[in-house]
Each structure stands twice: as structure tokens, then as C-alpha cells.
Scaffold this motif. Structure first.
Motif, mmCIF file in Angstrom:
data_model
loop_
_atom_site.group_PDB
_atom_site.id
_atom_site.type_symbol
_atom_site.label_atom_id
_atom_site.label_comp_id
_atom_site.label_asym_id
_atom_site.label_seq_id
_atom_site.Cartn_x
_atom_site.Cartn_y
_atom_site.Cartn_z
ATOM 1 N N ARG A 237 0.842 -1.189 0.000
ATOM 2 C CA ARG A 237 0.000 0.000 0.000
ATOM 3 C C ARG A 237 0.881 1.244 0.000
ATOM 4 O O ARG A 237 2.066 1.175 0.331
ATOM 5 C CB ARG A 237 -0.921 -0.016 1.217
ATOM 6 C CG ARG A 237 -2.111 0.930 1.112
ATOM 7 C CD ARG A 237 -3.150 0.627 2.168
ATOM 8 N NE ARG A 237 -2.638 0.847 3.535
ATOM 9 C CZ ARG A 237 -3.198 0.375 4.635
ATOM 10 N NH1 ARG A 237 -4.304 -0.346 4.539
ATOM 11 N NH2 ARG A 237 -2.674 0.593 5.823
ATOM 12 N N ALA B 80 -0.656 -6.706 0.000
ATOM 13 C CA ALA B 80 -1.639 -7.595 -0.614
ATOM 14 C C ALA B 80 -0.918 -8.751 -1.293
ATOM 15 O O ALA B 80 0.085 -8.553 -1.971
ATOM 16 C CB ALA B 80 -2.494 -6.844 -1.630
ATOM 17 N N VAL C 98 -7.096 -14.004 -2.307
ATOM 18 C CA VAL C 98 -6.391 -12.727 -2.177
ATOM 19 C C VAL C 98 -6.403 -12.361 -0.701
ATOM 20 O O VAL C 98 -7.465 -12.379 -0.058
ATOM 21 C CB VAL C 98 -7.057 -11.615 -3.011
ATOM 22 C CG1 VAL C 98 -6.333 -10.298 -2.828
ATOM 23 C CG2 VAL C 98 -7.090 -12.002 -4.482
ATOM 24 N N SER C 99 -5.231 -12.039 -0.135
ATOM 25 C CA SER C 99 -5.124 -11.746 1.288
ATOM 26 C C SER C 99 -4.586 -10.338 1.507
ATOM 27 O O SER C 99 -3.784 -9.830 0.715
ATOM 28 C CB SER C 99 -4.207 -12.759 1.986
ATOM 29 O OG SER C 99 -4.776 -14.044 1.971
ATOM 30 N N LEU C 100 -5.037 -9.733 2.609
ATOM 31 C CA LEU C 100 -4.552 -8.421 3.037
ATOM 32 C C LEU C 100 -3.826 -8.593 4.357
ATOM 33 O O LEU C 100 -4.382 -9.167 5.304
ATOM 34 C CB LEU C 100 -5.723 -7.444 3.176
ATOM 35 C CG LEU C 100 -5.364 -6.044 3.684
ATOM 36 C CD1 LEU C 100 -4.514 -5.313 2.652
ATOM 37 C CD2 LEU C 100 -6.627 -5.245 3.975
ATOM 38 N N PHE D 214 -3.394 -1.243 -4.668
ATOM 39 C CA PHE D 214 -4.468 -0.775 -3.811
ATOM 40 C C PHE D 214 -5.271 0.295 -4.546
ATOM 41 O O PHE D 214 -4.729 1.047 -5.353
ATOM 42 C CB PHE D 214 -3.918 -0.220 -2.498
ATOM 43 C CG PHE D 214 -3.498 -1.294 -1.539
ATOM 44 C CD1 PHE D 214 -2.277 -1.931 -1.690
ATOM 45 C CD2 PHE D 214 -4.323 -1.692 -0.512
ATOM 46 C CE1 PHE D 214 -1.890 -2.947 -0.819
ATOM 47 C CE2 PHE D 214 -3.948 -2.686 0.366
ATOM 48 C CZ PHE D 214 -2.726 -3.321 0.212
ATOM 49 N N VAL E 5 -8.440 -3.515 -2.715
ATOM 50 C CA VAL E 5 -7.328 -4.069 -3.479
ATOM 51 C C VAL E 5 -7.794 -4.278 -4.922
ATOM 52 O O VAL E 5 -8.947 -4.650 -5.162
ATOM 53 C CB VAL E 5 -6.854 -5.406 -2.874
ATOM 54 C CG1 VAL E 5 -5.855 -6.112 -3.778
ATOM 55 C CG2 VAL E 5 -6.240 -5.153 -1.502
ATOM 56 N N THR F 263 -6.741 -6.119 -8.664
ATOM 57 C CA THR F 263 -5.859 -7.046 -9.378
ATOM 58 C C THR F 263 -6.017 -6.837 -10.877
ATOM 59 O O THR F 263 -7.074 -6.442 -11.356
ATOM 60 C CB THR F 263 -6.180 -8.515 -9.043
ATOM 61 O OG1 THR F 263 -7.563 -8.770 -9.309
ATOM 62 C CG2 THR F 263 -5.859 -8.813 -7.598
#
Length: 905
Positions: A801, A808, A816-818, A845, A852, A854
Motif C-alpha cells: 500500500r 496484498a 487474495v489476502s490483506l 491498492f 485491493v 488485481t
């Protein structure tokens, strides 16, 4: 209409329709006489008149001369001629008394075919010398270069002593007691075995064997071999690259088998074949198949050019044979044939699709299945043995348009099929252990796939899914009974409370525990109902997901709500679609070097129409000026496309050498970095895009470079190679780049990198799902701050970020993970969203700290919202019909959950 020509009924046959269209072409060209047409085409008027008469199919040469004289589309009519020829020309089916064909067709030459194998004497001499002086040798070559034939029909007959030929797909351990062990199709170690430990054990057994070992490996798996340091060391100076045959070698392949079979070959046919095949990679099975079909159409003992053209030539012979065999099947058998070919193909991930050996038990024991396999094997499209089936050669996958279209239709569905097949086989091998059954999302996805049109499962797979569904029903019933028992316990404790005051504390505690257990079971039941309704009623599914969280507000159910919100998002495309998903500044590190993970269909197809032929996309890059570029590779030429407008891409520059990676500095886009086919990294002044000027070359990677990327300020370049070595470079002066700090040797396959906005933290993702971070504050002594298996499968993309406090991660596991990385030594996962990540190669971001974005290789982006309240607000805003009382009773009150209360009221 000229005198003597009768009108044709175009509905009579494909031949009459073909002739009628030739006549229409002449009319559109001005309706000139056949005498005038003959002067242009250099054929007699009678020959051209016969060509359009519809009595017989004209030769390909006459047809194309006719079309040129009428200024028609030659390529279109050539394809048309081959289609009609496949329908109207007599087929050349093998006859029982035809004897041993002099050509092998699609099948590789085996040891029993040594007397028919020609054209590789020079390479065999070289290979024999290498084996004499080395214990471990590998033959690399493109699919269709003739590796298997070289090893089996060329090398084995030359050697003395006990020689064993095997492949990784054959059952059991390799026979290490031989004098020489030949492991053909070594790439199956990577395409068929998902277990890394099994793969490593097999390779170690070969490396420590007491005999000499020769590997046959497809060239596009060279990088996979480099992931094993001991294998790299063993192959040093022991590699033989098998390239295309030269003209003289091709003449031997064409002429010598015919001579041995007492046949002759027309000089015109030899010249045509040599011209069609010289310099073409992977062309040998096409040549062999075309020669086999030409031999079956021979005139007496002579192989003719006319027979070659009737067979379809190199480009069409395999497709013509496959299409003719397929269309000759009955309707039900054609559906079976489609399933057989799909099961016989292993989808590539960054590589071409490959064939896979299919155990016979994977197909039902059915008369129609046996007929289909027999017909396909009779046409030499498949090879059968006692226990297995496989495609005769991977050239069929590349050359048959119908099979290519099947593979392109639903690649996600094919991956679901492959996972189901493997899971069912594992379950059966474990004695049908209930613990190996599908549950949850995997079961729902598999069941949904089986309900699609044209899908056919095997008996083993049907049994597996049926038992999985029964197990799920049993688990739900047990949960219901457990809930009733807990309620009965609560009621009993309530009675005891009335009898004795000393039981108050115990009753309250038991009630709390039972209530918690009941709410947990009920919540998961409602969540499963929401998942089951996702495909048919997404709005109702959203409300049930929210209700499940309200029943039991756990992290897992919170992520379920976020995943439900993500499922409702749609991929978007715009002029800047490549940019937001690339991790473009200020949101993270660009991933301009990400490869498009689609395999044989890995072609650049812009969303709009284009007239240029499809080309393989090798990389995508973005800069800080809202511009995006992609490179394609056509032979030895690399083109750079401006794809800022994904609808209408344009070529801005052409390099005269193969470029496999590019990156652009995000600050101003003035510096272009390229990686050549041999791993050379060069910096270019990109100010004039049509004429970039090379400023410097970076060196320092002993292995081929597999990735590059810039920091947000464009001052630092990150490079990594296929041995897992990471390097940082100061490129503020493109003419004088310098290395920064010490080299990071990870020893693993790096798949993604990201630099924090202050350039003090480097994050890297790996093939096994691992994410590592290093503190770069001290240049020459970087310290690892964190190492964690963030995903169970390969990391596709990483992005910091703008404030550097969040990271991310995108995994191949469709998640997808934060991560909160404010404490670099102990990051905390703040959310994990489950949805398809296929094709994702960049992450950034959005306009809020919790959104998020992609980016996919096709120029589309998708948003992922990690703030729970924002996601719920958006989901409820889309609700037009609230959950009814009857639906609430069916899905929520069925387990005694909450009283009717609309989640989005």
C-alpha cells in the motif's frame, strides 16, 4: 452463363457447392471468358472450365491458379480446398495386407523401427561420444523435434549391454540395475506429479544411480530442471540440444524409408516437403504423418505431390485425419471422443499443453468407449496398451483446430475435472476412505461442473461425488441431532435450576457452551446454504452469508461475506485497465514481467478486432504516464505494442532479437529494461519509442533471468533468475547502473516481488506459496524480517500500500489476502477473500486503504473490498427482493436459528 455449363444445385454435395462458389468468384471478377482466365492463370481454358464444373475436385494447384486469376483470397481458398478434399476424396484407410508402412505417422519410432529411422547420424555420433565420457546426459528439444525417436530407434540399437527405456508415468521405480537407463518424456515429472517430495525422490534416485542415465526433455521445461541444483550440476556440459532438421537430413527422412520399401518419391514432392519443413521447430511428426498419408495414396509404387496435397500436406494432414475420424463417429461416440481427448491433455501453466497418459480405469467399461478408442487408435491418433491410453503425439494438440477450441472453451472447468479425477483416484486407492472425500467449496464446484452441458464423468468419479454428497448429508444430520441434544441439555439444566440453587453456576456455564456450539453449527449450515445458492440466486446467497455471520461473528464467516461480495464484482476493462492492476505507483511495485499463464493458447488477442496474426505475449509493462506496453515474440523478432487502449493496440517498435521480458521506470517511462532470450539485461533510452538507444548492460546473474521490476520512484531495479537469486540495482543513471547491496540467494523459484514505497523493504513470493520480507536499511547486510507460507500454492502477485503499512498477496489457490505489515517481524492477516485468480499477474491498492485491485493478462481488472461494513453496505444496496419468511424458515429456522429478521433491513 457460358454455353455448355449447367446450373449447379448447391445443395447436392460439398463438391458442387465448391464449384458453384468458384463460378461466383469468376462472376465477381468481371465475368471474363475462360480463354481470358486461362491467359492469366497459365492453364488451358478447358482445365479451368472443368475446375468449376463440379464433376470432380480440381487439384490444389489448379484451384489456386483459378483463384489468383480472379483476384480471390488464396489462403481462404486453400483452407476451403482441404476441407472439401477431406469430404469428397477417397480416404486412405490402412488395409490389412499393406505391409509395414515406411513412415511412423504421429507415433514415435520405437526400437523395433530402427531400420526405418534415418537423418540423425551426426547427432547420434555426438550423443554416443557424450555418453562414453559422462554418466549423466540430457537431450533437450521442442515437442516434435524427434527426441523419443532419436533415443529409442537411433540410440538404443547402437549400444551394447542392458539398456532400459522408461518414462516417469510408468508405474514403479526406475530400473537402476541396467548398464544404461533412458528416461524419455522426463517433463512428466513436472506435468503429472504435484507432490514435490515424490518429484525430488525420483530425481535423486536418478542422480545416485549406479548406471549411466540419459534424459529426453522438452525444451520448454529447461527452467523446471534448473529448480534442482543437483540436477543442474549433473547436466553441466552434458546437454544436447535437438534443433530442426536441415534440408539434407529431411531428404534422408523422406527418401530412405521409401527406398527401403521399394518405392520412389517424385522430385517435386521432395522439393515441396523440404521447403515446407526446413527450419520449422517441432515439425517432424507432421512430416511423418503427411508422408504416411501420402504413401497410402501412392500411385503404384510412387509417392506423388498430388497424393501429398490430397492428404492435406504438413499443415493439414493431421487435422484432416483427426476431423475425418471424429466426424465418422456417431453422435454419442463423438461426445465420448471429446471427453477422451480432454482427459488425455494436461493443461500447461506457463508452458504449452501436453499429452498425459490415461489409466484405462479412468474410462468407463462401455462398448461405445471401446469403439471410440479402437477407431482413434486405428487412425494412429491414439496409442493403446494393456492398461493405458495416450495421444500419439503432442503435434495433434497443436494442429487440430477442433481440439484446440475444446481446450480453450473452459480451462477452469478442465482444471476442476483434473482435480476431481485425481481426488477420486486417491480416494479409491485408500480403500475409499471417507476422510478423502470432497467437502465444502470443492464439492460445490465439482457438482456444479458436472451439471454443465457436454460434461461426462467416469464411474469412479460419479461414485466419489455420490459418497461425498452422502457424507455431507450425514454431517448435517449429525449437526441437527447435536443441536437438539444441546437444547435438551439446556432444558434439563433449567429444570435442575428450579430444584437446587447450587446448580446455577453449572447450568449457566453449560447453557453458554451449548449456545455457542449451537450457534457455530447453525452459522456454518447457513453459510453452506449460501454457497450452494451462489450460482442460482446470488442475492439470496448474499443475505444468507450476512445472516451466518450475525449468527456467529467469526473471522472465517467474515471472510465468507467478503468473498460473497467479491463474487458479485465484475472484471472491468478500460483504456487504463492494465495500469491499476499492475501495482502501478503510488500503490506498489509493477509486475511488468508477469507471464500470461495460459499455455498453448497463450496468444495475445486484444478485445477488439485486429488484422495481425495472434502472437505469444512474453511480458507486459506500465509506466507512470498512464501507458501500458506488451511484447510478443514471432520467431526471432520481438514487437513492442502500446496496449494503453486494450481495445486497439498498436506496434511502436520491433526488436531484431528475441525479447522475453520488459519493464518501464514508473517515474517518467524514459528508461526501458529488456531481457533477451539468453538472459542479457539491457537498459534503453525510451524517449523515442520508435528508436530506443541502448545505454548499458547489467551482468551478475549466472542463471537465466526470470523476472524484473522497478521501485515506485524508478531509481531501483529488482532482478531475479530461475535459481532464486535476487539482485537490486541503482539505475538512476541508466548509462552507469550499479549493484545495491549483497545478492540474496533464496534457493527457491521466485514468482513475484514488491518494494515498499521507501525502498527499505523487499517482499518476494515463491512457487510453494511462501512470502519473505527483507529489511534493506543496511545495503550490504539485508536481514530477513519475516518468512511465512501465506498461501498453499504459488504466489501470483504482491503489492505494498502507498503508506507501506499493508501488503496484498494473490495466490494460485484462488485467494487474495490483506496483511498488516506495520510490524515487519510479525505481520497479521486482516482478511482473505476466496474467488478466481486465474490470469492475475499484478496487484495494487485502490482509492481506499481497504480496496485491493488485481490486473489480469487480458487487460481486465477486478476490485476486492476488505472492509466488512463497506462490503455489506454494497451487497445490501444491490438487494431488490429481501429474503422472504418462507425462505428464512427453509434455510435459517431449519436449524432452529434466529427468528425471521431481514439481514439488509
Amino acid at each position: 452463363m457460358p454455353r455448355g455449363e449447367r446450373p449447379l444445385d448447391v445443395g447436392d454435395s460439398p463438391l458442387l457447392k465448391f464449384a458453384a462458389d468458384l463460378r461466383s468468384l469468376r462472376d465477381r471478377a468481371g465475368g471474363c471468358s475462360y480463354r481470358q482466365l486461362g491467359a492469366r492463370a497459365h492453364y488451358s481454358a478447358t482445365t479451368l472450365s472443368d475446375a468449376a464444373g463440379g464433376r470432380r475436385l480440381p487439384t490444389l494447384a489448379v484451384t489456386l491458379a483459378y483463384v489468383r486469376a480472379c483476384e480471390g483470397d488464396v489462403a481462404e481458398w486453400e483452407d476451403r480446398w482441404h476441407q472439401v478434399a477431406a469430404e469428397v476424396l477417397p480416404t486412405a484407410e490402412p488395409s490389412p495386407d499393406e505391409g509395414h508402412p515406411p513412415y511412423a505417422g504421429l507415433a514415435a519410432y520405437g526400437t523395433e523401427d530402427a531400420e526405418w529411422f534415418f537423418g540423425r547420424d551426426h547427432l547420434l555420433d555426438d550423443l554416443e561420444q557424450r555418453i562414453t565420457h559422462r554418466r549423466f546426459v540430457a537431450v533437450f528439444g521442442a515437442s516434435g523435434a524427434g527426441k523419443s525417436s532419436l533415443l529409442r530407434a537411433g540410440l538404443v540399437p547402437r549400444l551394447k549391454g542392458r539398456v532400459v527405456v522408461t518414462t516417469p508415468s510408468e508405474q514403479g521405480e526406475p530400473d537402476l540395475a541396467a548398464d544404461l537407463l533412458i528416461v524419455d518424456q522426463f517433463e512428466e515429472v513436472f506435468t503429472l506429479w504435484q507432490d514435490v517430495d515424490q518429484r525430488a525422490a525420483y530425481i535423486d534416485a536418478l542422480l545416485t544411480a549406479g548406471c549411466k542415465v540419459v534424459l529426453g526433455v522438452r525444451a520448454d521445461f529447461y527452467g523446471h530442471c534448473a529448480q534442482h541444483p543437483a540436477l543442474v550440476e549433473a547436466l553441466t556440459d552434458g546437454q544436447l540440444l535437438l534443433g530442426p532438421m536441415g534440408p539434407e537430413e529431411l531428404r534422408q527422412v523422406i527418401m530412405q524409408p521409401a527406398v527401403k520399401a521399394s518405392c520412389t518419391v517424385e522430385t517435386a514432392l521432395v522439393s515441396r516437403l523440404v521447403a515446407d519443413a526446413t527450419g520449422q521447430p517441432g515439425v517432424l511428426p507432421l512430416v511423418s504423418h503427411a508422408l504416411l498419408e501420402t504413401w497410402r495414396r501412392r500411385r503404384g509404387t510412387t509417392l506423388t505431390l498430388a497424393g501429398y496435397e490430397a492428404a492435406g500436406g504438413i499443415q493439414h494432414a493431421i487435422a484432416q485425419t483427426a476431423e475425418r475420424t471424429y466426424t465418422s463417429l456417431e453422435k454419442q461416440q463423438r461426445a465420448l471422443a471429446r471427453q477422451v481427448f480432454l482427459r488425455l491433455t494436461a493443461l500447461g501453466d506457463g508452458t504449452e499443453d501436453t499429452k498425459r497418459r490415461l489409466p484405462r480405469t479412468e474410462l468407463d467399461h462401455d462398448v461405445d468407449v471401446d469403439v471410440v478408442l479402437d477407431r482413434l487408435a486405428h487412425a494412429r491418433l491414439l496409442t493403446l496398451d494393456r492398461d493405458s491410453v495416450e495421444i500419439a503425439h503432442e503435434a495433434l494438440i497443436r494442429s487440430w483446430p477442433r481440439l484446440k477450441s475444446w481446450l480453450a472453451e473452459d480451462r477452469d472447468g478442465l482444471r476442476t475435472m483434473r482435480r476431481l479425477t485425481e481426488a477420486a483416484a486417491t480416494w479409491d486407492s485408500l480403500g475409499r476412505d471417507p476422510d478423502a472425500l470432497y467437502r465444502g467449496t470443492r464439492l460445490d464446484s465439482a457438482v456444479e461442473w458436472t451439471q454443465r452441458n457436454g460434461v461426462r464423468t467416469s464411474a469412479q468419479e460419479r461414485d466419489f461425488l455420490a459418497e461425498s454428497l452422502k457424507a455431507r448429508d450425514r454431517e448435517r444430520q449429525l449437526a441437527h441431532r447435536r443441536t437438539r441434544r444441546l437444547r435438551q441439555l439446556v432444558a434439563l439444566l433449567a429444570v435442575l435450576l428450579m430444584l437446587t440453587g447450587t446448580a446455577v453456576v453449572l447450568a449457566i456455564k453449560a447453557q453458554n457452551e451449548s449456545a455457542a456450539g449451537w450457534r457455530s453449527s447453525a452459522a456454518w449450515y447457513v453459510a453452506n446454504q449460501a454457497q450452494a445458492l451462489r450460482g442460482s440466486d446470488p442475492t439470496l446467497a448474499d443475505q444468507l452469508a450476512i445472516a451466518a455471520y450475525e449468527l456467529n461473528p467469526t473471522r472465517q464467516l467474515r471472510d465468507g461475506v467478503l468473498s460473497a461480495h467479491a463474487a458479485g464484482e465484475e472484471d472491468s476493462v478500460s483504456r487504463s485497465s492494465f495500469l491499476s492492476g499492475q501495482g502501478l505507483i503510488p500503490d506498489g511495485l509493477p509486475r511488468p514481467n508477469a507471464r500470461v499463464p495460459v499455455g498453448v493458447n497463450d496468444t495475445y488477442r486484444p478485445l477488439g478486432e485486429r488484422t495481425e496474426p495472434d502472437s505469444v505475449v512474453t511480458s507486459t509493462a506500465v509506466n507512470g504516464l498512464e501507458q501500458a506496453f506488451s511484447t510478443t515474440l514471432e520467431g526471432r523478432v520481438a514487437r513492442v505494442w502500446d496496449v494503453t487502449d486494450a481495445i486497439n493496440p498498436t506496434v511502436v517498435h520491433t526488436f531484431d532479437f528475441p525479447v522475453v521480458r520488459i519493464a518501464l521506470d514508473p517515474a517518467g517511462g524514459r528508461t526501458l529494461t529488456t531481457v533477451s532470450e539468453h538472459g542479457q539485461i539491457a537498459l534503453w533510452d525510451w524517449s523515442g519509442q520508435d528508436r530506443p538507444a541502448k545505454r548499458s548492460v547489467l551482468s551478475g546473474h549466472p542463471r537465466p533471468v526470470s523476472g524484473i521490476g522497478y521501485s515506485q520512484d524508478g531509481q531501483v531495479l529488482v532482478t531475479y533468475d530461475d535459481a532464486g537469486m535476487l539482485r537490486l540495482w541503482d539505475v538512476s543513471d541508466m548509462a552507469r547502473p550499479r549493484p545495491i547491496g549483497a545478492t540474496l540467494k533464496t534457493g527457491r523459484e521466485v514468482t513475484a516481488v514488491a518494494l515498499s514505497p521507501d525502498n527499505h523493504t523487499l517482499a518476494a513470493g515463491f512457487a510453494g506459496g511462501l512470502v519473505r520480507m527483507w529489511d534493506l536499511a543496511t545495503e550490504w547486510a539485508p536481514e530477513e524480517a519475516w518468512s511465512h507460507k501465506a498461501h498453499p500454492e504459488t504466489i501470483r502477485a504482491l503489492g505494498f500500500r502507498q503508506d507501506g503499512l499493508a501488503l496484498a498477496t494473490v495466490g494460485k489457490d484462488d485467494k487474495v489476502s490483506l496483511w498488516d505489515v506495520s510490524d515487519r517481524a510479525a505481520p497479521v492477516e486482516r482478511g482473505r477473500i476466496n474467488w478466481s485468480t486465474d490470469g492475475v499477474h499484478g496487484v495494487a491498492f485502490g482509492d481506499t486503504p481497504t480496496r485491493v485491485v488485481t490486473s489480469k493478462s487480458n487487460g481486465t481488472t477486478r476490485s476486492w473490498e476488505f472492509d466488512f461494513d463497506t462490503a455489506v453496505t454494497a451487497m445490501c444496496a444491490a438487494v431488490e427482493v429481501h429474503i422472504s419468511r418462507e425462505e428464512w424458515q427453509q434455510y435459517v429456522e431449519a436449524v432452529g436459528a434466529l427468528q425471521y429478521s431481514r439481514p439488509c433491513a
